[in-house]
Design an enzyme around this catalytic site. Structure first.
Site, PDB file in Angstrom:
ATOM      1  N   ARG A  73       0.833  -1.196   0.000  1.00 12.86           N
ATOM      2  CA  ARG A  73       0.000   0.000   0.000  1.00 12.86           C
ATOM      3  C   ARG A  73       0.871   1.251   0.000  1.00 12.86           C
ATOM      4  O   ARG A  73       2.027   1.229   0.437  1.00 12.86           O
ATOM      5  CB  ARG A  73      -0.905   0.015   1.238  1.00 12.86           C
ATOM      6  CG  ARG A  73      -1.834  -1.198   1.348  1.00 12.86           C
ATOM      7  CD  ARG A  73      -2.599  -1.163   2.664  1.00 12.86           C
ATOM      8  NE  ARG A  73      -3.527  -2.279   2.795  1.00 12.86           N
ATOM      9  CZ  ARG A  73      -3.218  -3.454   3.365  1.00 12.86           C
ATOM     10  NH1 ARG A  73      -1.994  -3.646   3.856  1.00 12.86           N
ATOM     11  NH2 ARG A  73      -4.109  -4.419   3.445  1.00 12.86           N
ATOM     12  N   LYS A  80      -1.739  -3.156   7.949  1.00 11.76           N
ATOM     13  CA  LYS A  80      -2.902  -2.839   8.771  1.00 11.76           C
ATOM     14  C   LYS A  80      -2.913  -3.721  10.017  1.00 11.76           C
ATOM     15  O   LYS A  80      -2.552  -4.887   9.973  1.00 11.76           O
ATOM     16  CB  LYS A  80      -4.186  -3.050   7.971  1.00 11.76           C
ATOM     17  CG  LYS A  80      -4.416  -2.013   6.889  1.00 11.76           C
ATOM     18  CD  LYS A  80      -5.760  -2.204   6.224  1.00 11.76           C
ATOM     19  CE  LYS A  80      -6.064  -1.100   5.219  1.00 11.76           C
ATOM     20  NZ  LYS A  80      -7.380  -1.270   4.578  1.00 11.76           N
ATOM     21  N   HIS A 114      -3.106   2.797  -5.438  1.00 19.13           N
ATOM     22  CA  HIS A 114      -3.834   1.548  -5.200  1.00 19.13           C
ATOM     23  C   HIS A 114      -4.112   0.799  -6.502  1.00 19.13           C
ATOM     24  O   HIS A 114      -4.297  -0.423  -6.493  1.00 19.13           O
ATOM     25  CB  HIS A 114      -5.145   1.838  -4.465  1.00 19.13           C
ATOM     26  CG  HIS A 114      -5.579   0.722  -3.573  1.00 19.13           C
ATOM     27  ND1 HIS A 114      -4.930   0.405  -2.392  1.00 19.13           N
ATOM     28  CD2 HIS A 114      -6.582  -0.180  -3.689  1.00 19.13           C
ATOM     29  CE1 HIS A 114      -5.526  -0.625  -1.830  1.00 19.13           C
ATOM     30  NE2 HIS A 114      -6.526  -1.000  -2.586  1.00 19.13           N
ATOM     31  N   ARG A 121      -1.473  -1.610  -6.948  1.00 17.12           N
ATOM     32  CA  ARG A 121      -1.675  -2.768  -6.058  1.00 17.12           C
ATOM     33  C   ARG A 121      -2.642  -3.761  -6.693  1.00 17.12           C
ATOM     34  O   ARG A 121      -2.394  -4.971  -6.716  1.00 17.12           O
ATOM     35  CB  ARG A 121      -2.199  -2.268  -4.714  1.00 17.12           C
ATOM     36  CG  ARG A 121      -2.483  -3.345  -3.672  1.00 17.12           C
ATOM     37  CD  ARG A 121      -2.763  -2.654  -2.337  1.00 17.12           C
ATOM     38  NE  ARG A 121      -3.445  -3.499  -1.373  1.00 17.12           N
ATOM     39  CZ  ARG A 121      -2.840  -4.340  -0.548  1.00 17.12           C
ATOM     40  NH1 ARG A 121      -1.525  -4.480  -0.598  1.00 17.12           N
ATOM     41  NH2 ARG A 121      -3.524  -5.053   0.330  1.00 17.12           N
ATOM     42  N   HIS A 138      -3.572  -9.369   3.391  1.00 12.35           N
ATOM     43  CA  HIS A 138      -4.975  -9.504   3.777  1.00 12.35           C
ATOM     44  C   HIS A 138      -5.089 -10.466   4.948  1.00 12.35           C
ATOM     45  O   HIS A 138      -4.464 -11.525   4.955  1.00 12.35           O
ATOM     46  CB  HIS A 138      -5.806 -10.031   2.604  1.00 12.35           C
ATOM     47  CG  HIS A 138      -6.009  -9.013   1.515  1.00 12.35           C
ATOM     48  ND1 HIS A 138      -6.305  -9.345   0.220  1.00 12.35           N
ATOM     49  CD2 HIS A 138      -5.940  -7.650   1.537  1.00 12.35           C
ATOM     50  CE1 HIS A 138      -6.419  -8.251  -0.499  1.00 12.35           C
ATOM     51  NE2 HIS A 138      -6.215  -7.212   0.276  1.00 12.35           N
ATOM     52  N   TYR A 195     -10.964  -9.271  -4.218  1.00  9.28           N
ATOM     53  CA  TYR A 195     -10.033  -8.644  -5.158  1.00  9.28           C
ATOM     54  C   TYR A 195     -10.016  -9.426  -6.469  1.00  9.28           C
ATOM     55  O   TYR A 195     -10.203  -8.878  -7.541  1.00  9.28           O
ATOM     56  CB  TYR A 195      -8.615  -8.670  -4.568  1.00  9.28           C
ATOM     57  CG  TYR A 195      -8.129  -7.385  -3.979  1.00  9.28           C
ATOM     58  CD1 TYR A 195      -8.804  -6.779  -2.923  1.00  9.28           C
ATOM     59  CD2 TYR A 195      -6.969  -6.787  -4.441  1.00  9.28           C
ATOM     60  CE1 TYR A 195      -8.330  -5.611  -2.350  1.00  9.28           C
ATOM     61  CE2 TYR A 195      -6.487  -5.620  -3.881  1.00  9.28           C
ATOM     62  CZ  TYR A 195      -7.174  -5.043  -2.828  1.00  9.28           C
ATOM     63  OH  TYR A 195      -6.693  -3.892  -2.276  1.00  9.28           O
TER      64      TYR A 195
END
Length: 293
Positions: free
Chosen positions: A147, A171, A239, A242, A265, A274
């Site tokens: 990211r 994240k 993004h 990505r 993820h 995705y």
């Protein structure tokens, strides 16, 4: 209400190890909800005074203001987490946001570049410091699928150039290691030489003109400039690289679990969303490349 929100944010920071971006998003959403309660009740509200009708009214106001369903859903999820925390702490008996239905979101096909477009975007020409840095950033984004926020948060020591890998904090403060190829290696090698000559004032891998850490806004501006320079007839953001990274891996036969690990993820279902969307794009790209197939 604001005191309870502050306690919740401290809980996220200390016990859940939430990132600064997550804390900022939760804080802004809770402040917006508190402002709504202030207007509706004419005073600061206590958490125990909030019922599902007030939460529903807040969501209705967001809808009237034209907020996207995805943003509304995120705010509702944040309120659910906040009130769930208060229930666990014994400050509430019931979660007033629990029974409300999440807004149905549109399934949009994300913008994805084909391999030729991606190559033209990341191959930034020039020998200036900004050009060398920009080429390294673009090659890293497309070559790893990380990211934008993860890229600008990197420190030099997290890059292992000889092993062609980088340690990324994603994240939820989850750490992962991603590999990169020859092109990213060459671009990063050139940037490290240039970076040392700039007398950096920070451990950041990517520096701004003052020697500090480069911002995500600067990276988004870089991508926007490159889109204009190569005359791409589509929207593109960091993004997008990505999504393109994941799509091209899938096109070349990569395993879904492997893509999940590389993207960072937490669940396979996220990666499936995705690739479920991207698969339709893959078919379109394949048909254009193989018109007789």
């Amino acid at each position: 209400m604001r005191e309870a929100a502050a306690a919740f944010l401290r809980h996220l920071q200390r016990e859940r190890n939430a990132s600064p971006h997550t804390l900022r998003a939760y804080g802004e959403d809770l402040a917006q909800f508190s402002d709504y309660l202030q207007r509706e009740l004419g005073r600061d509200a206590r958490p125990a005074e909030v019922d599902h009708l007030l939460v529903r009214g807040f969501l209705a106001e967001l809808h009237q203001r034209g907020l996207r369903k995805s943003s509304t859903a995120r705010k509702l999820a944040g309120l659910r987490s906040f009130f769930r925390y208060l229930c666990r702490e014994g400050r509430l008996e019931r979660n007033p946001a629990r029974a409300l239905q999440t807004p149905r979101q549109e399934r949009r096909i994300p913008e994805v570049l084909d391999e030729a477009q991606a190559a033209s975007l990341v191959e930034l020409p020039g020998t200036s410091s900004a050009a060398i840095r920009g080429r390294a950033i673009l090659e890293l984004l497309y070559g790893t699928g990380i990211r934008c926020a993860e890229a600008v948060a990197l420190d030099v020591h997290e890059l292992d150039l000889d092993a062609r890998m980088v340690r990324v904090l994603g994240k939820g403060r989850k750490e992962r290691v991603v590999l990169f190829g020859r092109r990213a290696y060459e671009a990063l090698s050139a940037w490290l030489v240039e970076r040392d000559a700039l007398r950096p004032k920070s451990d950041a891998l990517f520096l701004n003109a003052r020697g500090g850490r480069l911002s995500g806004r600067s990276v988004r501006a870089l991508v926007a400039r490159r889109v204009k320079q190569v005359a791409l007839a589509r929207r593109c953001s960091p993004h997008t690289l990505r999504h393109s990274f994941a799509t091209h891996l899938l096109m070349r036969g990569a395993d879904l679990r492997a893509i999940q690990e590389l993207l960072g993820h937490s669940s396979l279902s996220t990666t499936q969303r995705y690739t479920h969307v991207d698969t339709r794009h893959i078919i379109e790209v394949y048909k254009k490349a193989h018109p007789r197939a």
